[in-house]
Motif scaffolding. Sequence first.
Motif, PDB file in Angstrom:
ATOM      1  N   GLY A   1      -2.790  15.554  -4.256  1.00 12.89           N
ATOM      2  CA  GLY A   1      -3.931  14.727  -3.847  1.00 12.89           C
ATOM      3  C   GLY A   1      -3.613  13.852  -2.643  1.00 12.89           C
ATOM      4  N   LYS A   2      -2.447  14.038  -2.047  1.00 15.10           N
ATOM      5  CA  LYS A   2      -2.020  13.154  -0.952  1.00 15.10           C
ATOM      6  C   LYS A   2      -2.760  13.466   0.353  1.00 15.10           C
ATOM      7  CE  LYS A   2       2.612  13.705  -1.285  1.00 15.10           C
ATOM      8  NZ  LYS A   2       4.035  13.341  -1.272  1.00 15.10           N
ATOM      9  N   ALA A   3      -2.747  12.473   1.242  1.00 14.64           N
ATOM     10  CA  ALA A   3      -3.348  12.652   2.559  1.00 14.64           C
ATOM     11  C   ALA A   3      -2.566  13.721   3.325  1.00 14.64           C
ATOM     12  CB  ALA A   3      -3.314  11.338   3.332  1.00 14.64           C
ATOM     13  N   ARG A   4      -3.253  14.459   4.181  1.00 13.39           N
ATOM     14  CA  ARG A   4      -2.623  15.551   4.940  1.00 13.39           C
ATOM     15  C   ARG A   4      -1.409  15.042   5.740  1.00 13.39           C
ATOM     16  NH1 ARG A   4      -2.675  21.347   6.519  1.00 13.39           N
ATOM     17  NH2 ARG A   4      -3.684  21.644   4.565  1.00 13.39           N
ATOM     18  N   ALA A   5      -1.540  13.843   6.328  1.00 16.15           N
ATOM     19  CA  ALA A   5      -0.427  13.314   7.128  1.00 16.15           C
ATOM     20  C   ALA A   5       0.823  13.145   6.253  1.00 16.15           C
ATOM     21  CB  ALA A   5      -0.818  11.979   7.752  1.00 16.15           C
ATOM     22  N   ASP A   6       0.638  12.727   5.011  1.00 17.04           N
ATOM     23  CA  ASP A   6       1.794  12.556   4.121  1.00 17.04           C
ATOM     24  C   ASP A   6       2.398  13.902   3.735  1.00 17.04           C
ATOM     25  OD1 ASP A   6       1.722   9.778   4.061  1.00 17.04           O
ATOM     26  OD2 ASP A   6       0.223   9.746   2.473  1.00 17.04           O
ATOM     27  N   VAL A   7       1.512  14.893   3.560  1.00 18.83           N
ATOM     28  CA  VAL A   7       1.967  16.225   3.172  1.00 18.83           C
ATOM     29  C   VAL A   7       2.779  16.867   4.306  1.00 18.83           C
ATOM     30  CG1 VAL A   7       1.067  18.552   2.774  1.00 18.83           C
ATOM     31  CG2 VAL A   7       0.142  16.624   1.489  1.00 18.83           C
ATOM     32  N   VAL A   8       2.223  16.807   5.516  1.00 19.84           N
ATOM     33  CA  VAL A   8       2.915  17.406   6.667  1.00 19.84           C
ATOM     34  C   VAL A   8       4.209  16.625   6.943  1.00 19.84           C
ATOM     35  CG1 VAL A   8       2.722  17.975   9.123  1.00 19.84           C
ATOM     36  CG2 VAL A   8       0.739  18.251   7.617  1.00 19.84           C
TER      37      VAL A   8
ATOM     38  N   GLY B   1      -0.945   5.835  -1.749  1.00 19.55           N
ATOM     39  CA  GLY B   1      -1.609   5.112  -2.834  1.00 19.55           C
ATOM     40  C   GLY B   1      -0.633   4.324  -3.692  1.00 19.55           C
ATOM     41  N   GLY B   2       0.486   3.917  -3.086  1.00 24.09           N
ATOM     42  CA  GLY B   2       1.469   3.119  -3.825  1.00 24.09           C
ATOM     43  C   GLY B   2       2.348   3.933  -4.752  1.00 24.09           C
ATOM     44  N   GLN B   3       2.180   5.250  -4.739  1.00 25.67           N
ATOM     45  CA  GLN B   3       2.974   6.102  -5.643  1.00 25.67           C
ATOM     46  C   GLN B   3       4.293   6.473  -4.971  1.00 25.67           C
ATOM     47  OE1 GLN B   3      -0.182   8.849  -7.817  1.00 25.67           O
ATOM     48  NE2 GLN B   3      -0.628   8.696  -5.665  1.00 25.67           N
ATOM     49  N   VAL B   4       5.043   5.444  -4.641  1.00 29.18           N
ATOM     50  CA  VAL B   4       6.295   5.617  -3.902  1.00 29.18           C
ATOM     51  C   VAL B   4       7.320   4.686  -4.542  1.00 29.18           C
ATOM     52  CG1 VAL B   4       7.379   5.426  -1.627  1.00 29.18           C
ATOM     53  CG2 VAL B   4       4.960   5.993  -1.779  1.00 29.18           C
ATOM     54  N   CYS B   5       8.507   5.242  -4.850  1.00 33.40           N
ATOM     55  CA  CYS B   5       9.503   4.419  -5.540  1.00 33.40           C
ATOM     56  C   CYS B   5       9.939   3.232  -4.699  1.00 33.40           C
ATOM     57  CB  CYS B   5      10.720   5.260  -5.901  1.00 33.40           C
ATOM     58  SG  CYS B   5      11.515   5.977  -4.457  1.00 33.40           S
ATOM     59  N   MET B   6       9.963   3.432  -3.342  1.00 36.44           N
ATOM     60  CA  MET B   6      10.463   2.326  -2.506  1.00 36.44           C
ATOM     61  C   MET B   6       9.325   1.565  -1.843  1.00 36.44           C
ATOM     62  SD  MET B   6      10.896   5.439  -0.883  1.00 36.44           S
ATOM     63  CE  MET B   6      10.435   6.237   0.646  1.00 36.44           C
ATOM     64  N   SER B   7       8.121   1.624  -2.464  1.00 37.49           N
ATOM     65  CA  SER B   7       6.986   0.915  -1.867  1.00 37.49           C
ATOM     66  C   SER B   7       7.098  -0.586  -2.120  1.00 37.49           C
ATOM     67  CB  SER B   7       5.682   1.418  -2.478  1.00 37.49           C
ATOM     68  OG  SER B   7       5.642   1.048  -3.827  1.00 37.49           O
TER      69      SER B   7
ATOM     70  N   ILE C   1      -8.745   9.797   5.735  1.00 38.39           N
ATOM     71  CA  ILE C   1      -8.370   8.892   4.638  1.00 38.39           C
ATOM     72  C   ILE C   1      -6.950   8.384   4.867  1.00 38.39           C
ATOM     73  CG2 ILE C   1      -9.788  10.044   2.899  1.00 38.39           C
ATOM     74  CD1 ILE C   1      -6.971  11.223   1.884  1.00 38.39           C
ATOM     75  N   ASP C   2      -6.629   7.275   4.209  1.00 43.23           N
ATOM     76  CA  ASP C   2      -5.248   6.787   4.245  1.00 43.23           C
ATOM     77  C   ASP C   2      -4.514   7.165   2.960  1.00 43.23           C
ATOM     78  OD1 ASP C   2      -5.332   5.473   6.832  1.00 43.23           O
ATOM     79  OD2 ASP C   2      -6.783   4.142   5.889  1.00 43.23           O
ATOM     80  N   TYR C   3      -5.254   7.204   1.872  1.00 47.29           N
ATOM     81  CA  TYR C   3      -4.658   7.778   0.662  1.00 47.29           C
ATOM     82  C   TYR C   3      -5.739   8.367  -0.239  1.00 47.29           C
ATOM     83  CZ  TYR C   3      -5.632   3.424  -2.071  1.00 47.29           C
ATOM     84  OH  TYR C   3      -6.221   2.366  -2.704  1.00 47.29           O
ATOM     85  N   GLY C   4      -5.300   9.218  -1.161  1.00 48.91           N
ATOM     86  CA  GLY C   4      -6.244   9.954  -2.007  1.00 48.91           C
ATOM     87  C   GLY C   4      -6.185   9.521  -3.461  1.00 48.91           C
ATOM     88  N   PRO C   5      -6.460  10.456  -4.368  1.00 46.82           N
ATOM     89  CA  PRO C   5      -6.460  10.116  -5.797  1.00 46.82           C
ATOM     90  C   PRO C   5      -5.035   9.996  -6.336  1.00 46.82           C
ATOM     91  CG  PRO C   5      -6.831  12.454  -5.492  1.00 46.82           C
ATOM     92  CD  PRO C   5      -6.780  11.869  -4.116  1.00 46.82           C
TER      93      PRO C   5
ATOM     94  N   ARG D   1      -8.922   3.434   4.085  1.00 49.85           N
ATOM     95  CA  ARG D   1      -9.898   4.456   3.654  1.00 49.85           C
ATOM     96  C   ARG D   1      -9.317   5.279   2.501  1.00 49.85           C
ATOM     97  NH1 ARG D   1      -9.374   6.875   9.359  1.00 49.85           N
ATOM     98  NH2 ARG D   1      -7.284   6.393   8.619  1.00 49.85           N
ATOM     99  N   VAL D   2     -10.061   5.326   1.409  1.00 52.10           N
ATOM    100  CA  VAL D   2      -9.608   6.039   0.209  1.00 52.10           C
ATOM    101  C   VAL D   2     -10.600   7.160  -0.070  1.00 52.10           C
ATOM    102  CG1 VAL D   2      -8.994   5.795  -2.231  1.00 52.10           C
ATOM    103  CG2 VAL D   2      -8.819   3.818  -0.700  1.00 52.10           C
ATOM    104  N   GLY D   3     -10.100   8.340  -0.371  1.00 51.27           N
ATOM    105  CA  GLY D   3     -11.046   9.410  -0.680  1.00 51.27           C
ATOM    106  C   GLY D   3     -10.370  10.749  -0.848  1.00 51.27           C
ATOM    107  N   ALA D   4     -11.210  11.776  -0.927  1.00 51.90           N
ATOM    108  CA  ALA D   4     -10.711  13.138  -1.115  1.00 51.90           C
ATOM    109  C   ALA D   4      -9.929  13.566   0.123  1.00 51.90           C
ATOM    110  CB  ALA D   4     -11.887  14.077  -1.355  1.00 51.90           C
ATOM    111  N   ASN D   5      -8.818  14.288  -0.103  1.00 49.86           N
ATOM    112  CA  ASN D   5      -8.006  14.716   1.033  1.00 49.86           C
ATOM    113  C   ASN D   5      -8.530  16.031   1.615  1.00 49.86           C
ATOM    114  OD1 ASN D   5      -7.243  16.539  -0.889  1.00 49.86           O
ATOM    115  ND2 ASN D   5      -5.140  15.819  -1.076  1.00 49.86           N
ATOM    116  N   GLY D   6      -7.841  16.549   2.597  1.00 46.55           N
ATOM    117  CA  GLY D   6      -8.254  17.782   3.271  1.00 46.55           C
ATOM    118  C   GLY D   6      -7.785  17.699   4.719  1.00 46.55           C
TER     119      GLY D   6
END
Length: 506
Positions: free
Chosen positions: A90-97, A274-280, A316-320, A306-311
């Motif tokens: 569910g992560k943002a594309r930028a985080d995935v890449v 979305g804060g789902q990071v151990c070192m956040s 968006i900055d983060y997703g679900p 901006r929060v929302g569905a990724n793609g």
Amino acid sequence: MTASVTNIDESRPPVVDTLKVLDKVSGSVIEELPVNSPERVTEMVENARRAGQDWSQLSVKERVKYIKRARNEVAKGRTEIFSLLERETGKARADVVGELLSVCMDIGHIASKAPGWLKTRKVGTAPLFGKKGRIVYKPHGVVGVISPWNAPLTLSLGDAVPALLAGNSVVIKPSELTPLAVKRTIELMNRVLPPSVLQVAIGEGAAGQALVDHVDMICVTGSPQTGRRVMARASQRLTPVLLELGGKDPMIVLEDADLDRAAAGATFGSLLMGGQVCMSVERVYVEAAVAAEFIDKVVENFREIRVGANGIDAEIDYGPFTSANQVNIVESQLKDALEKGATVLIGGKRTGEGAGVYFAPTVVTNVDHSMEIMKEETFGPVLAIQVVKDSHEAIELANDCQYGLNSSVWTRNIARGIEVAKMLEVGNTCVNECVLSAGVQNLNFGGVKASGLGFRHGGPEGLRQFAVPQSLLIETRRRKTEFPWFPYAPKQAGHLDKLIGLMYGR
Ligand code: NAD
């Protein structure tokens, strides 16, 4: 700290035969994977051990060639990896890449250094002069890698690649919530790697346990509860462990900080993925003199997120949440904080539409250490800010926590920043920076206290932990005897006694 350790995680659902991997935005099933039974995992480890016999005999340079060719295959197949990783996390594309790029860059760095760092080292042999001393780096054998759901590629290949370069074979057990991108990446790497040198085991805790029971080194990234279970189980065979566990990372804002930069850092550091990071950044201690201004700036920044569905083109900055269960932890911590007097300045509730579980960027103040939100890992888009009278109180509160992973200090006085940094009981601290330290190859990244044991990256030691340093003492002269050998010379003890007196004091 006491902790109850059992081998089975009772809070998890019972073992299932298949895993349904969900798209975290639509809730649809992306793929249903058969689970590998403990017996099958054991078989994988046996296959890995056999494959390791040839793999470990290759020179490091030959292994480097394999790994670089495997990276090429991954790069060629990246579109599919992006899609799987994006859907299952569910992560943002930028985080995935960015995640795959960081894996590729890490491979480049470690592959260029491995031949030098794993080379047999010559060492002096004092007090036994005239002999030769060598340290040879030999693989452990089979390394097991158990990884979590928040950064599936980085947190599995980050351990697997150095382990492979050191001559081990590897079995990865990715999170049951996000196994697809890891599985596909390994399939692509296996187009060039010898069979069974790198394998993936699919399943939940039971598959992880089977791995722990048979491998020669086990690396776990996950919660402290899992870390404790794995360490207890590994102790049965005295298997070496590398534990990268949770965090509750404090940020200290001193009154001379550049508040714009600190507020922007707090925003990125707490809301990345979305804060789902151990070192956040999870909690802030800000000096009273600048607290109001700092908090205003943070809230303004949070309004823009901006929060929302990724793609691919989603703005968006983060997703679900990747783990829908995480929202219950976030809500329960917020409820506890509000009941004890905290104030939510922005957010504080679910947002978004559809099947995905989204949570609004949240700032909470009027907090203190009686509240879970200041001491337990939140792993969500929530920033708790406590106003403190001075840096001493900030340091004391930062250290009043079971975790010790990352942290940051913000000040224009760099020397003071470093001084404060050194007083924190953590594995990593940034000065006027946050989160990104984990991506710097030459810096160790690891935790203390409940955040773990050992570290990633960190130069030669980071790589050499995947090897057993075997010491060699070599005598090339054909001497008939040595001073300490039998028979002891008359008065030998007396001479040694005199030597101690001469060298260290009468
Ligand atoms: P988790 O502990 O629930 O699971 C992690 C992995 O361990 C999964 O693959 C799971 O199947 C496996 N597992 C669970 N029980 C097991 C057992 N008894 N034996 C063997 N394996 C078992 O963690 P999670 O919810 O997937 O991930 C979130 C946690 O990971 C957070 O606490 C986060 O801070 C931490 N984390 C730490 C780092 C770091 O580098 N320190 C990085 C990312 C995430």
